[in-house]
Design an enzyme around this catalytic site. Structure first.
Site, PDB file in Angstrom:
ATOM      1  N   CYS A 156       0.813  -1.226   0.000  1.00 58.20           N
ATOM      2  CA  CYS A 156       0.000   0.000   0.000  1.00 58.20           C
ATOM      3  C   CYS A 156       0.841   1.269   0.000  1.00 58.20           C
ATOM      4  O   CYS A 156       0.324   2.351  -0.283  1.00 58.20           O
ATOM      5  CB  CYS A 156      -0.944   0.018   1.195  1.00 58.20           C
ATOM      6  SG  CYS A 156      -2.270  -1.169   1.040  1.00 58.20           S
TER       7      CYS A 156
HETATM    8  C1  LIG Z   1     -10.609  -5.134   8.662  1.00 59.52           C
HETATM    9  C2  LIG Z   1     -11.403  -4.235   9.594  1.00 59.52           C
HETATM   10  C3  LIG Z   1     -12.326  -3.340   8.764  1.00 59.52           C
HETATM   11  C4  LIG Z   1     -12.256  -5.109  10.494  1.00 59.52           C
HETATM   12  O1  LIG Z   1     -12.931  -4.305  11.442  1.00 59.52           O
HETATM   13  P1  LIG Z   1     -12.904  -4.711  13.000  1.00 59.52           P
HETATM   14  O2  LIG Z   1     -13.750  -3.738  13.711  1.00 59.52           O
HETATM   15  O3  LIG Z   1     -11.467  -4.819  13.386  1.00 59.52           O
HETATM   16  O4  LIG Z   1     -13.652  -6.070  13.007  1.00 59.52           O
HETATM   17  P2  LIG Z   1     -13.169  -7.491  13.581  1.00 59.52           P
HETATM   18  O5  LIG Z   1     -12.339  -8.165  12.538  1.00 59.52           O
HETATM   19  O6  LIG Z   1     -12.564  -7.310  14.938  1.00 59.52           O
HETATM   20  O7  LIG Z   1     -14.537  -8.218  13.707  1.00 59.52           O
HETATM   21  C5  LIG Z   1     -15.557  -7.846  14.647  1.00 59.52           C
HETATM   22  C6  LIG Z   1     -16.652  -8.876  14.639  1.00 59.52           C
HETATM   23  O8  LIG Z   1     -17.379  -8.783  13.395  1.00 59.52           O
HETATM   24  C7  LIG Z   1     -17.377 -10.036  12.729  1.00 59.52           C
HETATM   25  N1  LIG Z   1     -17.284  -9.839  11.277  1.00 59.52           N
HETATM   26  C8  LIG Z   1     -16.171  -9.836  10.510  1.00 59.52           C
HETATM   27  N2  LIG Z   1     -16.513  -9.615   9.251  1.00 59.52           N
HETATM   28  C9  LIG Z   1     -17.845  -9.460   9.198  1.00 59.52           C
HETATM   29  C10 LIG Z   1     -18.753  -9.198   8.153  1.00 59.52           C
HETATM   30  N3  LIG Z   1     -18.329  -9.052   6.886  1.00 59.52           N
HETATM   31  N4  LIG Z   1     -20.064  -9.084   8.453  1.00 59.52           N
HETATM   32  C11 LIG Z   1     -20.486  -9.227   9.710  1.00 59.52           C
HETATM   33  N5  LIG Z   1     -19.669  -9.482  10.757  1.00 59.52           N
HETATM   34  C12 LIG Z   1     -18.351  -9.598  10.494  1.00 59.52           C
HETATM   35  C13 LIG Z   1     -16.158 -10.757  13.251  1.00 59.52           C
HETATM   36  O9  LIG Z   1     -16.285 -12.147  13.121  1.00 59.52           O
HETATM   37  C14 LIG Z   1     -16.126 -10.309  14.698  1.00 59.52           C
HETATM   38  O10 LIG Z   1     -17.052 -11.071  15.435  1.00 59.52           O
HETATM   39  P3  LIG Z   1     -16.721 -11.503  16.945  1.00 59.52           P
HETATM   40  O11 LIG Z   1     -16.611 -10.203  17.678  1.00 59.52           O
HETATM   41  O12 LIG Z   1     -17.887 -12.340  17.300  1.00 59.52           O
HETATM   42  O13 LIG Z   1     -15.432 -12.246  16.884  1.00 59.52           O
HETATM   43  C15 LIG Z   1     -10.475  -3.335  10.424  1.00 59.52           C
HETATM   44  O14 LIG Z   1      -9.815  -4.106  11.395  1.00 59.52           O
HETATM   45  C16 LIG Z   1      -9.415  -2.623   9.617  1.00 59.52           C
HETATM   46  O15 LIG Z   1      -9.714  -1.906   8.663  1.00 59.52           O
HETATM   47  N6  LIG Z   1      -8.142  -2.771  10.000  1.00 59.52           N
HETATM   48  C17 LIG Z   1      -7.032  -2.111   9.338  1.00 59.52           C
HETATM   49  C18 LIG Z   1      -6.867  -2.724   8.037  1.00 59.52           C
HETATM   50  C19 LIG Z   1      -5.839  -2.110   7.174  1.00 59.52           C
HETATM   51  O16 LIG Z   1      -5.606  -0.936   7.157  1.00 59.52           O
HETATM   52  N7  LIG Z   1      -5.195  -2.919   6.417  1.00 59.52           N
HETATM   53  C20 LIG Z   1      -4.275  -2.497   5.490  1.00 59.52           C
HETATM   54  C21 LIG Z   1      -4.592  -3.271   4.302  1.00 59.52           C
HETATM   55  S1  LIG Z   1      -3.546  -2.797   3.045  1.00 59.52           S
END
Ligand SMILES: CC(C)(COP(=O)(O)OP(=O)(O)OC[C@H]1O[C@@H](n2cnc3c(N)ncnc32)[C@H](O)[C@@H]1OP(=O)(O)O)[C@@H](O)C(=O)NCCC(=O)NCCS
Length: 373
Positions: A156
């Protein structure tokens, strides 16, 4: 020292867009089908049932509303769940070079330059369509540019790392006008069958024209005051796809050969590093953070950007100060901060300061301080 400016930017946006509702409908159809087909194993406890996704979760967790893709039919087909991008014959322009060239032509027109003015092209992005010849050399030929061209990948952060390479080349005298091109076909490295990440990415291409200030002929260019890069190894964002894969057949097609991440970990570890880098980079350059009129941040997650901007400014940033494009485009990897720069810079006045900042896998962070000429 040779002064260097960004004199033009270009953006290619695919025609096809996928809303969260469309994506979730397809994903949930895939889940129901998968669970029905594996009902016995799931009942026996040898396989875990897949859980459905939700559009509300996607918006709340990421701020993403939609994403552009090269092909939506393949992505939204529950029996396929990845794009159709047919291979082209070797004597035809490749898809990645094609979208690169479209954004490059726009950037060149904005900078008042022709391809013949260009003497270096850096294709800087997360995924290259092949090992060699470099996509950048194909772009060079398609444009009719001279000089040299090469590909580079810092995930990225590729565009800001490419920008530093361009600035350095111009300062060292090895080039006078460099294109930094980021054609991101992220839909091809995304596992659309994984609800944790199926909503994250979108396709796009961006280009920046970087040139010596004394050759710049257009109004409103942005002088690069300084660049700063940082890397620190982490497995929290990783993709094991590569040329060695066939040497261990046991892993061919396995989940680790596509994008995967520990999103929470990335969030917690990267945000403080990014904020710290922007603050120290500005401070070392004698720029007060209060004088930064705009933060063109990497576009992965809205909460991440809000947190970083708050840490940098010591207060919440307005949308004008830290523009958001990820709602419409999703995470376009290296292109995200450049789309923001492309779309939200023209209102700044001469002398206004800003920072382009990318961050991602590696970990890698790149910040570029700019001032409107
Ligand atoms: C990926 C991201 C959006 C996920 O958001 P989050 O708030 O961290 O969500 P989590 O992964 O902790 O999941 C929270 C809950 O939602 C659930 N969940 C995950 N995906 C889901 C979806 N598509 N729909 C519904 N629920 C979902 C998970 O299973 C989890 O459930 P649990 O609490 O029972 O375990 C976020 O962590 C993020 O953007 N991180 C930085 C990513 C980044 O910048 N990456 C660089 C890439 S180049």
């Amino acid at each position: 020292m040779q002064r260097v400016v960004i004199s033009g930017t270009g953006l290619f946006t695919p025609e096809q867009s996928i809303s969260n509702d469309e994506l979730v409908t397809a994903f949930n159809a895939y889940v129901r089908r998968h669970n029905a087909e594996n009902a016995e194993a799931i009942a026996a406890g040898t396989l875990q049932a897949l859980a459905e996704s939700s559009a509300e979760f996607i918006v709340k967790a990421s701020g993403i509303q939609s994403r552009y893709v090269i092909d939506k039919t393949g992505v939204l087909d529950p029996a396929r769940m990845f794009p159709h991008i047919p291979e082209r014959p070797d004597d035809q322009l490749g898809i990645q070079a094609e979208i690169a060239v479209i954004s490059a032509r726009e950037a060149l027109a904005q900078a008042g330059k022709t391809p013949q003015d260009v003497d270096a092209i850096i294709v800087a992005c997360s995924n290259m369509q092949r090992a060699y010849p470099a996509v950048a050399i194909e772009v060079q030929q398609a444009l009719g540019a001279g000089g040299y061209a090469y590909d580079m990948n810092v995930a990225c952060s590729s565009a800001t790392f490419g920008l530093q390479a361009a600035v350095d080349a111009i300062r060292a005298g090895s080039a006078r006008c460099v294109l930094v091109v980021s054609p991101e076909i992220t839909s091809a490295h995304l596992e659309f069958r994984d609800r944790d990440c199926h909503f994250i990415f979108g396709d796009v291409a961006t280009t920046m024209v970087v040139e010596a200030a004394d050759t710049c002929t257009v109004e409103g260019a942005f002088e690069v005051l300084g660049t700063r890069l940082q890397t620190q190894f982490s497995n929290a964002i990783r993709n094991n796809f590569g040329f060695l894969n066939r040497c261990d057949e046991s892993g061919v097609g396995a989940r680790d050969k596509l994008f995967r991440q520990e999103g929470r970990k990335v969030f917690k570890e990267v945000c403080p590093m990014v904020a710290e880098q922007i603050v120290t980079h500005a401070g070392d350059a004698g720029v007060a953070v209060d004088d930064l009129k705009r933060l063109w941040l990497h576009q992965a997650n809205l909460s991440m950007n809000e947190l970083i901007a708050r840490r940098v400014l010591g207060r919440d940033a307005t949308r004008e100060e830290a523009p958001v494009i990820l709602d419409e485009y999703a995470n376009t990897s290296s292109a995200g901060s450049i789309i923001a720069f492309h779309s939200y810079r023209h209102d700044l006045a001469s002398g206004d300061l800003g920072v382009i900042c990318s961050f991602g896998a590696g970990y890698s962070i790149g910040s570029v301080l700019v001032r409107r000429c």
